[in-house]
Motif scaffolding. Structure first.
Motif, PDB file in Angstrom:
ATOM      1  N   SER A  55       0.845  -1.196   0.000  1.00 42.13           N
ATOM      2  CA  SER A  55       0.000   0.000   0.000  1.00 42.13           C
ATOM      3  C   SER A  55       0.878   1.243   0.000  1.00 42.13           C
ATOM      4  O   SER A  55       1.988   1.240   0.549  1.00 42.13           O
ATOM      5  N   THR A  56       0.360   2.296  -0.612  1.00 46.92           N
ATOM      6  CA  THR A  56       1.035   3.599  -0.553  1.00 46.92           C
ATOM      7  C   THR A  56       0.265   4.508   0.385  1.00 46.92           C
ATOM      8  O   THR A  56      -0.968   4.462   0.450  1.00 46.92           O
ATOM      9  N   VAL A  57       0.987   5.328   1.112  1.00 40.98           N
ATOM     10  CA  VAL A  57       0.375   6.282   2.041  1.00 40.98           C
ATOM     11  C   VAL A  57       0.967   7.663   1.774  1.00 40.98           C
ATOM     12  O   VAL A  57       2.187   7.844   1.791  1.00 40.98           O
ATOM     13  N   GLY A  58       0.099   8.619   1.493  1.00 41.40           N
ATOM     14  CA  GLY A  58       0.544   9.987   1.250  1.00 41.40           C
ATOM     15  C   GLY A  58       0.864  10.281  -0.199  1.00 41.40           C
ATOM     16  O   GLY A  58       1.196  11.431  -0.544  1.00 41.40           O
ATOM     17  N   PHE A  59       0.783   9.310  -1.070  1.00 39.13           N
ATOM     18  CA  PHE A  59       1.010   9.497  -2.503  1.00 39.13           C
ATOM     19  C   PHE A  59       0.456   8.284  -3.243  1.00 39.13           C
ATOM     20  O   PHE A  59       0.028   7.300  -2.626  1.00 39.13           O
ATOM     21  N   LYS A  60       0.442   8.362  -4.585  1.00 39.66           N
ATOM     22  CA  LYS A  60       0.010   7.254  -5.409  1.00 39.66           C
ATOM     23  C   LYS A  60       1.122   6.876  -6.378  1.00 39.66           C
ATOM     24  O   LYS A  60       1.935   7.719  -6.767  1.00 39.66           O
ATOM     25  N   LEU A  61       1.123   5.608  -6.773  1.00 38.55           N
ATOM     26  CA  LEU A  61       2.196   5.133  -7.643  1.00 38.55           C
ATOM     27  C   LEU A  61       2.215   5.858  -8.982  1.00 38.55           C
ATOM     28  O   LEU A  61       3.279   5.991  -9.601  1.00 38.55           O
ATOM     29  N   ASP A  62       1.060   6.334  -9.438  1.00 39.12           N
ATOM     30  CA  ASP A  62       1.014   7.009 -10.735  1.00 39.12           C
ATOM     31  C   ASP A  62       1.108   8.523 -10.632  1.00 39.12           C
ATOM     32  O   ASP A  62       0.833   9.239 -11.593  1.00 39.12           O
ATOM     33  N   ASP A  63       1.486   9.041  -9.449  1.00 38.52           N
ATOM     34  CA  ASP A  63       1.707  10.492  -9.316  1.00 38.52           C
ATOM     35  C   ASP A  63       2.807  10.938 -10.272  1.00 38.52           C
ATOM     36  O   ASP A  63       3.766  10.200 -10.541  1.00 38.52           O
ATOM     37  N   GLU A  64       2.671  12.164 -10.756  1.00 37.30           N
ATOM     38  CA  GLU A  64       3.659  12.685 -11.704  1.00 37.30           C
ATOM     39  C   GLU A  64       5.033  12.793 -11.068  1.00 37.30           C
ATOM     40  O   GLU A  64       6.058  12.515 -11.696  1.00 37.30           O
ATOM     41  N   HIS A  65       5.062  13.195  -9.809  1.00 36.16           N
ATOM     42  CA  HIS A  65       6.337  13.342  -9.112  1.00 36.16           C
ATOM     43  C   HIS A  65       6.415  12.326  -7.984  1.00 36.16           C
ATOM     44  O   HIS A  65       5.597  12.334  -7.068  1.00 36.16           O
ATOM     45  N   GLU A  66       7.386  11.443  -8.034  1.00 34.11           N
ATOM     46  CA  GLU A  66       7.549  10.441  -6.990  1.00 34.11           C
ATOM     47  C   GLU A  66       8.288  11.038  -5.808  1.00 34.11           C
ATOM     48  O   GLU A  66       9.098  11.969  -5.963  1.00 34.11           O
ATOM     49  N   PRO A  67       8.038  10.544  -4.602  1.00 33.09           N
ATOM     50  CA  PRO A  67       8.734  11.094  -3.424  1.00 33.09           C
ATOM     51  C   PRO A  67      10.219  10.738  -3.448  1.00 33.09           C
ATOM     52  O   PRO A  67      10.625   9.734  -4.050  1.00 33.09           O
ATOM     53  N   GLU A  68      11.028  11.574  -2.787  1.00 36.08           N
ATOM     54  CA  GLU A  68      12.458  11.269  -2.701  1.00 36.08           C
ATOM     55  C   GLU A  68      12.714  10.135  -1.714  1.00 36.08           C
ATOM     56  O   GLU A  68      13.545   9.257  -1.970  1.00 36.08           O
ATOM     57  N   THR A  69      12.013  10.185  -0.583  1.00 33.46           N
ATOM     58  CA  THR A  69      12.169   9.149   0.435  1.00 33.46           C
ATOM     59  C   THR A  69      10.796   8.743   0.962  1.00 33.46           C
ATOM     60  O   THR A  69       9.829   9.507   0.874  1.00 33.46           O
ATOM     61  N   VAL A  70      10.733   7.537   1.512  1.00 25.90           N
ATOM     62  CA  VAL A  70       9.512   7.051   2.172  1.00 25.90           C
ATOM     63  C   VAL A  70       9.914   6.292   3.422  1.00 25.90           C
ATOM     64  O   VAL A  70      11.028   5.769   3.519  1.00 25.90           O
ATOM     65  N   ASP A  71       9.002   6.253   4.370  1.00 19.52           N
ATOM     66  CA  ASP A  71       9.157   5.304   5.462  1.00 19.52           C
ATOM     67  C   ASP A  71       8.708   3.939   4.938  1.00 19.52           C
ATOM     68  O   ASP A  71       7.603   3.808   4.406  1.00 19.52           O
ATOM     69  N   LEU A  72       9.549   2.943   5.077  1.00 18.44           N
ATOM     70  CA  LEU A  72       9.209   1.601   4.604  1.00 18.44           C
ATOM     71  C   LEU A  72       8.686   0.801   5.796  1.00 18.44           C
ATOM     72  O   LEU A  72       9.437   0.432   6.706  1.00 18.44           O
ATOM     73  N   VAL A  73       7.380   0.568   5.800  1.00 16.35           N
ATOM     74  CA  VAL A  73       6.691  -0.100   6.904  1.00 16.35           C
ATOM     75  C   VAL A  73       6.376  -1.536   6.467  1.00 16.35           C
ATOM     76  O   VAL A  73       5.966  -1.769   5.332  1.00 16.35           O
ATOM     77  N   TYR A  74       6.546  -2.495   7.379  1.00 10.94           N
ATOM     78  CA  TYR A  74       6.349  -3.899   6.991  1.00 10.94           C
ATOM     79  C   TYR A  74       6.029  -4.750   8.221  1.00 10.94           C
ATOM     80  O   TYR A  74       6.297  -4.352   9.368  1.00 10.94           O
ATOM     81  N   ASN A  75       5.468  -5.886   7.974  1.00 15.34           N
ATOM     82  CA  ASN A  75       5.224  -6.873   9.015  1.00 15.34           C
ATOM     83  C   ASN A  75       6.568  -7.442   9.474  1.00 15.34           C
ATOM     84  O   ASN A  75       7.371  -7.893   8.655  1.00 15.34           O
ATOM     85  N   GLU A  76       6.815  -7.439  10.766  1.00 18.63           N
ATOM     86  CA  GLU A  76       8.127  -7.842  11.260  1.00 18.63           C
ATOM     87  C   GLU A  76       8.480  -9.283  10.903  1.00 18.63           C
ATOM     88  O   GLU A  76       9.661  -9.644  10.870  1.00 18.63           O
ATOM     89  N   PHE A  77       7.487 -10.114  10.597  1.00 16.92           N
ATOM     90  CA  PHE A  77       7.753 -11.501  10.220  1.00 16.92           C
ATOM     91  C   PHE A  77       8.623 -11.582   8.971  1.00 16.92           C
ATOM     92  O   PHE A  77       9.388 -12.529   8.798  1.00 16.92           O
ATOM     93  N   ILE A  78       8.524 -10.573   8.089  1.00 18.73           N
ATOM     94  CA  ILE A  78       9.283 -10.619   6.828  1.00 18.73           C
ATOM     95  C   ILE A  78      10.492  -9.686   6.858  1.00 18.73           C
ATOM     96  O   ILE A  78      11.072  -9.401   5.810  1.00 18.73           O
ATOM     97  N   GLN A  79      10.910  -9.227   8.041  1.00 23.62           N
ATOM     98  CA  GLN A  79      12.003  -8.257   8.117  1.00 23.62           C
ATOM     99  C   GLN A  79      13.279  -8.775   7.438  1.00 23.62           C
ATOM    100  O   GLN A  79      13.951  -8.031   6.700  1.00 23.62           O
ATOM    101  N   LYS A  80      13.610 -10.014   7.678  1.00 22.04           N
ATOM    102  CA  LYS A  80      14.821 -10.592   7.087  1.00 22.04           C
ATOM    103  C   LYS A  80      14.824 -10.425   5.576  1.00 22.04           C
ATOM    104  O   LYS A  80      15.844 -10.072   4.964  1.00 22.04           O
ATOM    105  N   TRP A  81      13.680 -10.659   4.951  1.00 24.48           N
ATOM    106  CA  TRP A  81      13.588 -10.624   3.492  1.00 24.48           C
ATOM    107  C   TRP A  81      13.499  -9.196   2.956  1.00 24.48           C
ATOM    108  O   TRP A  81      13.992  -8.913   1.866  1.00 24.48           O
ATOM    109  N   VAL A  82      12.898  -8.316   3.744  1.00 26.36           N
ATOM    110  CA  VAL A  82      12.861  -6.901   3.360  1.00 26.36           C
ATOM    111  C   VAL A  82      14.277  -6.320   3.342  1.00 26.36           C
ATOM    112  O   VAL A  82      14.676  -5.622   2.398  1.00 26.36           O
TER     113      VAL A  82
END
Length: 637
Positions: free
Chosen positions: A569-596
């Motif tokens: 999911s995206t929060v605060g922007f959309k994937l098809d926005d004309e201008h992509e953000p420079e940075t994002v907070d990458l939030v994830y389920n801790e179960f997959i932290q190793k793979w992230v």
């Protein structure tokens, strides 16, 4: 032979199903309801099973009942008619089949192959976890029992096996490749005996049994799982299989029956027991399946969540004899047969030859009462909100407005994360979770405390890495979902992110396609009753190595679809926005932290565990989901 099971008076606790009725069907169920008022129901919230054409059990010389991946569903399915019987009903059913075996001189063995915990509020909402589960499980007489991987994820759960389940099933619990550090001595020891040789009650069939778990790598550090390839080289194993005074070898455990582990075990055993029948029982994949190894070796896997009672029979075995029966040589042909029983009273009454008065046993009723008491004490009917319609794990394609993953991706995750104080300052985020963290569907109607743990039983919280360059963060979902180095590494470690039944398709691609169907001809002398006699309704239509006649209940087909490893999911922007953000907070389920973290490394950014932070103080995804339901699905159903 296929019959329409029973009469309408046979329904002890038969309650109305989740289907669309014709007028005649409605009238039949009104008759059911009138009878039921006089019956003693076990879990009264559950719907009654519907009348359906049934295939008979292929009763034979040696018979088995098999459960696997129960995941705490002791109360059965309270929103699905086909699986509405509870563990107490199963206790009664097994008793009647044992009595049948004693009466006709055959034998019956009851087997469970692990993952009894995590997946239902009776286990996951109790404090301490397992408070009710251990007492409920031991009400069934189980002849062979093993651990699953869910008994091993957390150290206290593994200790619970050692301190409760192993002694509760002393002599029947086997652990051929599983050790544990004893909390009292600190020493490493087998969780349970490695193997067992025993004889059956009525015929003296001499059996050598082993209980395995697959090559699991995600266990807590107080347990050790030895690779099967190493176990078969152990001195105890090579010595155990020198015993030639054997009529049958049983290999049971929490292992996919089409796995490399079972292929190796079959090959190893067959080199020694070249003519001895070998029966495998498996689990972990959450599906119904039956595999032929050779003419004298087969394997059965019996579904998940108390939806399926697996039945297996063997005819033609040699025997050692007993007080009542003389020894017998092996017949020239060994006959194996299987049946996948829908877990409901309609099937149980028919297969046991009992009715609403004769079926319940005191032991079974006591177990059902204990389940009901546990549910009440945990307040599992507490309502958080009302789902507007059904949301499915894999009965709808993804994306789809009835896919639970589309719900998470488009509504629940972005709305929950956006409301965080951290993001209200204008930060943007990508949110990733694995589909395997969602274990069950959401049905239209009340979303209760029970529902909460059925859908998301795990304690995993969300974590995040702040201010990740977007160009790297945006590659993570692609690396996690596409065939490539990360997926190959997961396969090497037997670690997977999808729901088990979806992952099982790697060995069985047909289960995610529409190839199975209700055949027009059956492998029986009598034709099935048609919809004129009893309406067919959706359910399991299993296709295995010997055909499509394994399910006891004849259903119309349910289609199952593939889902990705992860969703984003995206929060605060959309994937098809004309201008992509420079940075994002990458939030994830801790179960997959190793793979992230590994995906970020492949994307050119290296982060360590110490660079990650707890999201919202370690709030679990389960609680995040429940809060969202309360806010967005409030009101009366």
């Amino acid at each position: 032979m296929i019959t329409l099971a029973g009469s309408h008076r046979r329904a002890t606790c038969e309650r109305a199903g989740r289907t669309h009725f014709t007028l005649s069907t409605m009238l039949r169920h009104l008759v059911f309801a009138a009878i039921l008022k006089e019956a003693s129901c076990v879990q009264p919230e559950a719907p009654p099973p519907k009348a359906a054409p049934l295939r008979e059990l292929p009763w034979a010389q040696l018979n088995f009942l098999h459960t696997t991946d129960v995941h705490g569903w002791w109360g059965g399915h309270l929103q699905e008619a086909s699986y509405s019987a509870d563990w107490g009903d199963y206790v009664s059913f097994a008793k009647h089949l044992r009595d049948k075996a004693d009466a006709d001189g055959s034998d019956l063995l009851v087997i469970d192959t692990g993952d009894r915990v995590e997946g239902n509020a009776i286990y996951d909402s109790s404090k301490p976890r397992g408070k009710f589960t251990y007492e409920i499980a031991k009400e069934q007489h189980i002849d062979l029992i093993s651990s699953g991987n869910h008994e091993l994820y957390k150290a206290d759960t593994a200790e619970g096996e050692l301190l409760h389940t192993v002694p509760d099933f002393a002599g029947n619990y086997l652990a051929s490749n599983l050790d544990i550090y004893n909390p009292k001595t600190g020493k490493l020891q087998p969780l349970a005996p490695r193997f067992k040789k025993f004889t059956t009650k009525n015929q003296g069939i001499r059996i050598l049994a082993f209980g395995f778990i697959f090559d699991f790598t995600g266990n807590a550090n107080n347990t050790v799982v030895q690779r099967v390839a190493d176990t078969v080289k152990e001195e105890w194993f090579t010595e155990a299989i020198t015993d030639r005074d054997i009529d049958l070898v049983i290999v049971f455990g929490h292992v996919d029956i089409r796995s490399d582990e079972y292929a190796l075990l079959f090959k190893t055993l067959r080199t020694v027991y070249w003519d001895t029948p070998i029966q495998f029982f498996g689990g972990h994949s959450h599906i119904r399946d039956y595999k032929l190894f050779d003419a004298k070796s087969v394997a059965l896997e019996s579904g998940r969540y108390m939806e399926t009672l697996g039945f297996m029979s063997i005819d033609g075995l040699s025997t050692g004899g007993s007080e009542k029966q003389a020894p017998a040589p092996q017949k020239s042909k060994i006959t194996f047969s299987r049946r996948y029983i829908d877990n409901n009273l309609y099937s149980m009454h028919h297969h046991s030859g009992k009715d609403e008065k004769s079926f319940p046993t005191k032991h079974g009723l006591d177990a059902s009462k204990a389940i009901g008491d546990a549910r009440k004490s945990l307040d599992l009917s507490h309502k958080y909100g009302c789902a507007p319609h059904d949301y499915w794990v894999n009965r709808r394609p993804y994306p789809h407005n009835e896919s639970i993953f589309t719900l998470l991706e488009e509504q629940l995750l972005p709305q929950s994360i956006a409301s965080s104080p951290h993001l209200q300052s204008g930060s943007k985020a990508l949110v990733i979770t694995n589909t395997g963290g969602i274990r069950f569907d959401i049905f239209k109607g009340a979303f209760t405390k029970d529902t909460k743990f059925l859908v998301s039983p795990f304690t995993s919280a969300l974590r995040y890495i702040p201010a990740v360059p977007y160009k790297a963060a945006s590659q993570v979902i692609k690396l996690l979902n596409n065939e490539g180095p990360i997926v190959l590494e997961m396969m090497a470690q037997n670690a997977f992110m999808q729901p088990p039944e979806v992952h099982a398709a790697r060995f069985r691609p047909h289960i995610l396609q529409s190839h199975t169907h209700i055949p027009t001809k059956y492998h029986y002398d009598q034709s099935p009753l048609t919809a004129h006699d009893a309406e067919l309704f959706p359910g399991y239509t299993t296709h295995d190595d010997v055909g499509t006649d394994g399910d006891d209940t004849i259903h119309t087909e349910i289609k199952f679809y593939n889902v990705p490893n992860c969703i984003q999911s995206t929060v605060g922007f959309k994937l098809d926005d004309e201008h992509e953000p420079e940075t994002v907070d990458l939030v994830y389920n801790e179960f997959i932290q190793k793979w992230v973290l590994l995906a970020l490394e492949y994307a050119g950014r290296r982060y360590a565990d110490g660079d990650t932070r707890s999201w919202e103080g370690g709030k679990s995804f389960t609680d995040i989901m429940t809060d969202w339901v309360g806010e967005h699905w409030g009101g009366e159903c």
